[in-house]
Design a protein around this motif. Structure first.
Motif, PDB file in Angstrom:
ATOM      1  N   VAL A 251       0.862  -1.178   0.000  1.00 12.87           N
ATOM      2  CA  VAL A 251       0.000   0.000   0.000  1.00 12.87           C
ATOM      3  C   VAL A 251       0.897   1.226   0.000  1.00 12.87           C
ATOM      4  CG1 VAL A 251      -1.918   1.148   1.165  1.00 12.87           C
ATOM      5  CG2 VAL A 251      -1.530  -1.278   1.554  1.00 12.87           C
ATOM      6  N   VAL A 252       0.543   2.218  -0.791  1.00 10.03           N
ATOM      7  CA  VAL A 252       1.312   3.463  -0.735  1.00 10.03           C
ATOM      8  C   VAL A 252       0.356   4.566  -0.279  1.00 10.03           C
ATOM      9  CG1 VAL A 252       0.939   4.076  -3.168  1.00 10.03           C
ATOM     10  CG2 VAL A 252       2.884   5.019  -1.930  1.00 10.03           C
ATOM     11  N   HIS A 253       0.820   5.384   0.637  1.00  8.53           N
ATOM     12  CA  HIS A 253       0.001   6.454   1.197  1.00  8.53           C
ATOM     13  C   HIS A 253       0.389   7.774   0.568  1.00  8.53           C
ATOM     14  CE1 HIS A 253      -1.405   8.768   5.042  1.00  8.53           C
ATOM     15  NE2 HIS A 253      -2.281   8.827   4.063  1.00  8.53           N
ATOM     16  N   ILE A 254      -0.498   8.344  -0.228  1.00 16.63           N
ATOM     17  CA  ILE A 254      -0.239   9.665  -0.807  1.00 16.63           C
ATOM     18  C   ILE A 254      -0.785  10.683   0.180  1.00 16.63           C
ATOM     19  CG2 ILE A 254      -0.608  11.250  -2.730  1.00 16.63           C
ATOM     20  CD1 ILE A 254      -1.122   8.876  -4.526  1.00 16.63           C
ATOM     21  N   THR A 255       0.092  11.499   0.717  1.00 14.96           N
ATOM     22  CA  THR A 255      -0.344  12.430   1.746  1.00 14.96           C
ATOM     23  C   THR A 255       0.454  13.717   1.685  1.00 14.96           C
ATOM     24  OG1 THR A 255      -0.468  12.801   4.129  1.00 14.96           O
ATOM     25  CG2 THR A 255       1.191  11.259   3.383  1.00 14.96           C
ATOM     26  N   ALA A 256      -0.218  14.819   2.055  1.00 13.49           N
ATOM     27  CA  ALA A 256       0.483  16.096   2.152  1.00 13.49           C
ATOM     28  C   ALA A 256       1.211  16.165   3.492  1.00 13.49           C
ATOM     29  CB  ALA A 256      -0.502  17.251   2.020  1.00 13.49           C
ATOM     30  N   MET A 257       0.818  15.309   4.423  1.00 11.42           N
ATOM     31  CA  MET A 257       1.398  15.352   5.771  1.00 11.42           C
ATOM     32  C   MET A 257       2.256  14.133   6.035  1.00 11.42           C
ATOM     33  SD  MET A 257      -1.515  17.044   8.132  1.00 11.42           S
ATOM     34  CE  MET A 257      -2.751  15.779   7.965  1.00 11.42           C
TER      35      MET A 257
END
Lengths: 348, 78
Positions: B13-19
């Protein structure tokens, strides 16, 4: 006189054993089962009703069970809900945690339960619900009821609730300030702790550092051109009108949207319902959260096998670990027979 | 938190996040820095439409790459 609702399962509700585990929720007047022994231990409070629900029913038809129970409770006045005690019974403990969480969210009334440390309900709900530490079998009922009563009485009287070890509940990861007696200021406590440590005596830290549990790194996708990718979003962009009623925060469910045949998402057909940011950009262009066009381009170029046609959308704002874990598990359960190779999760 | 639970399935799983710091602190394994900010993570809403599409394409391409990358420890991709 304060009013208390008790929640118990089909067994303690004297409806039946395993064969009655699929029993729908029923509402009884007054205390039932352990409620009879609990009632005299409560101070200035009356168990006005008992909700009895089959453990399998609540587990397998959670939403219906909650709706039914909501129907029972919405016209009742009550100050507290007590569930269990559940001991080591996994379904029961999970259901006690669920009903407490639901009642707190829906009715803004405290709800407490009690179960054994290894009951799965503990890890699932300890952050959201006061779960008192109880014994591992029904033989411990006589010890668990006074724990529930003592804590219930404190809550009902509005007494300050102290930290987990002191009150006997599982730590919730909540920080609060408590002023202690002047004779035990921090410097003295620190000094005592240091002396114990130097002498090799056992001591208890006041600030345990919790290291988040690691998840083993999943192996990489070998051939993206043959792989199917699942897209999940917690950014809160959903079809206009929010048909699945995803809440602005503390979402406990997600919507599933089929994008078969679509290459892009149009403004006016989607909207953001996330309570944690300004929706202007998201509403003007849903692709800012759900990059469908990028996936389609990669599909057309043969760089990925494909985007799984359904996307899963919810709101991550203010969410509890319990909800996040539950939703993730549900998603995996829904897709266990689909050939998903990897998951892209986009947050806000 | 959802990312970690999803990864328990054994699928990457890859988490695309601004934080990204939050994701790092929680212990997510594959993290991808979002192109835009919180209100618009997948692209910069002030760029031209064409640029935004390119940004999304680059971002998701990197996501695919992250999911195909063998990592031995928590990794933030850009």
């Amino acid at each position: 006189m304060k009013k208390v609702i008790l929640y118990i399962n089909q067994f303690f509700g004297q409806i039946g054993g395993e064969e009655a585990a699929d029993h729908e929720p029923v509402l009884a007047e007054g205390p039932v089962g352990p409620g009879l022994a609990l009632q005299p231990q409560l101070k200035d409070a009356q168990i006005t009703h008992t909700v009895i629900c089959g453990d399998d029913y609540m587990n397998e038809h959670t939403r219906q069970a909650m709706e039914t129970i909501e129907g029972f409770l919405k016209d009742l006045e009550f100050d507290l809900l007590i569930a269990g005690p559940a001991f080591f019974a996994g379904r029961y403990g999970t259901n006690c945690g669920r009903i407490c969480q639901f009642v707190q969210q829906r009715f803004h009334v405290p709800a407490i339960t009690c179960m054994y440390r290894e009951n799965p309900g503990v890890e699932m709900f300890r952050k959201d619900v006061y779960i008192l530490e109880g014994g591992n079998s029904a033989a411990k009922m006589r010890k668990d009821l006074p724990k529930l009563a003592r804590f219930a009485n404190k809550l009902l009287a509005g007494d300050p609730i102290l930290w987990a070890e002191e009150e006997g509940y599982f730590s919730r990861g909540v920080r609060a300030e408590v002023v202690l007696d002047r004779s035990r200021t921090a410097d003295q406590r620190a000094f005592d702790m240091l002396m114990k440590k130097l002498k090799g005596e056992p001591y208890q830290t006041e600030s345990p550092i919790e290291i988040p549990q690691k998840v083993p790194i999943a192996p990489p996708v070998k051939d993206p051109s043959k792989a199917t990718y699942l897209f999940v979003s917690t950014g809160g962009v959903v079809p206009m009108g929010n048909p699945d009623h995803i809440t602005t925060g503390t979402a406990d469910h997600y919507g599933v949207y089929d994008l078969t045949g679509q290459d892009t998402l149009k403004a006016g057909e989607w909207e953001s319902v996330h309570g944690g940011y300004d929706h202007a950009y998201a509403n003007a262009d849903p692709l800012t959260h759900i990059p469908l066009d990028a996936f389609r381009k990669l599909e057309q170029e043969g760089k990925i096998g494909g985007l799984y046609p359904k996307i899963f959308c919810t709101v991550g704002n203010l969410n509890s670990e319990t909800n996040a874990v539950n939703m993730a598990r549900e998603i995996l359960k829904e897709l266990q027979d689909q050939n998903i190779s990897a998951i892209v999760l986009g947050s806000a | 938190m959802m990312v970690k639970e999803l990864e328990k399935s054994g699928k990457p799983v890859v988490h695309i996040t601004a934080m990204t710091p939050v994701s790092q602190a929680i212990g997510v394994n594959r993290i991808l820095q979002a192109t835009g900010g919180i209100p618009s993570p997948m692209c910069d809403p002030k760029a031209s439409e064409e640029e935004q599409a390119q940004q999304r394409y680059r971002l998701i391409s990197t996501a695919v790459k992250a999911l195909s990358t063998d990592i031995k420890e928590q990794t933030v991709f850009y």
